[in-house]
Design a protein around this motif. Sequence first.
Motif, PDB file in Angstrom:
ATOM      1  N   ALA A 186      -8.294  70.086 124.334  1.00 56.06           N
ATOM      2  CA  ALA A 186      -9.234  70.779 123.447  1.00 56.06           C
ATOM      3  C   ALA A 186      -9.918  71.918 124.201  1.00 56.06           C
ATOM      4  O   ALA A 186     -10.173  72.991 123.641  1.00 56.06           O
ATOM      5  CB  ALA A 186     -10.263  69.794 122.917  1.00 56.06           C
ATOM      6  N   ASN A 188      -8.775  74.016 127.006  1.00 52.64           N
ATOM      7  CA  ASN A 188      -7.578  74.309 127.795  1.00 52.64           C
ATOM      8  C   ASN A 188      -7.899  75.404 128.807  1.00 52.64           C
ATOM      9  O   ASN A 188      -8.139  76.556 128.435  1.00 52.64           O
ATOM     10  CB  ASN A 188      -6.453  74.741 126.853  1.00 52.64           C
ATOM     11  CG  ASN A 188      -5.098  74.747 127.527  1.00 52.64           C
ATOM     12  OD1 ASN A 188      -4.953  74.257 128.627  1.00 52.64           O
ATOM     13  ND2 ASN A 188      -4.110  75.302 126.851  1.00 52.64           N
ATOM     14  N   GLU A 244      -4.543  70.203 119.467  1.00 52.99           N
ATOM     15  CA  GLU A 244      -5.550  69.911 120.486  1.00 52.99           C
ATOM     16  C   GLU A 244      -5.694  68.406 120.686  1.00 52.99           C
ATOM     17  O   GLU A 244      -5.741  67.638 119.723  1.00 52.99           O
ATOM     18  CB  GLU A 244      -6.891  70.520 120.096  1.00 52.99           C
ATOM     19  CG  GLU A 244      -6.884  72.044 120.105  1.00 52.99           C
ATOM     20  CD  GLU A 244      -8.257  72.625 119.887  1.00 52.99           C
ATOM     21  OE1 GLU A 244      -9.192  71.852 119.555  1.00 52.99           O
ATOM     22  OE2 GLU A 244      -8.418  73.856 120.050  1.00 52.99           O
TER      23      GLU A 244
END
Length: 293
Positions: A186, A188, A244
């Motif tokens: 989520a 990154n 995600e």
Amino acid sequence: MPDICVIGGSRYFGKRLVERLSAAGHDVTVVNRGTSAPPAGVRHLTADRDDEKALEKALGEHAFDVVIDQVCYTPRQADIARRVLGPRTRRYVMTSTVEVYEHEDSPSPVREEAFDPRTAGVGDLDAALPYGEGKRQAEAVFARDPALAFTAVRVAHVLGGADDFTGRLAHYADRIRTGAPIAVPADNRPATYVYVEEIADFLAWTAGQDFTGPVNAASHGPLTTARICAVLEARLGRRAVFREVEGPGEVSPLSFRRSYAMDNTRATALGHAFGHSSAWLDRAVDETLGGRA
């Protein structure tokens, strides 16, 4: 010209390194298990580096100005190499990894002093270790030998080349082609990378230098998963679908929950100028895909 020994050196950027050293006129010896032939025109010694007696026998009376160790993954391998090759060389260069910084999570690019192998612990030499910890302890074994002039080249994630065997770019390409979701954290984080030809250049350059201690080897310009996939999207004519992942769930390769950026200031100060990822990313992707849509 220096007499150089390369341990490994039969594939990917190791192969390119050997080709560069040979083309520059160095006397090059490649030591490996013999499962893959090195580039033509170099001396080839066959031995399993994990077998100390076999390594001693294969080396015979050979001595070197520089050893470049491409395939040292454990403290046991480092300890054997230190004993066998240490007395036979003026300088030992180990190809290490950004993964030695696996315990760091800094918003700023990490400098070499974040991990000092001279003070790092070394456990049971025969213990099974994760990749990053194995490299950390291998560095520590070499760095603790006061008689050995030792350099650890900490290599960023490597991209490019039709012979990229990692499958990381192929993972993304396959998912983009099929529309399968690409699992990413989520949050990154970006990471530093280096082009396959650039790291071969750097290692070849390092062989002719005298510096010791760790040095980070990375191109300028950290990359995100989205940036890499954008090149693939343009190449394949399809859009990436990202999913995600919250928490510790499994994510795609080259997707990171923590920062993996390395500072390359030391390499620059020593006299080597790395390029920017924007100059080679498209070419690296095309090479690895083999020009196939």
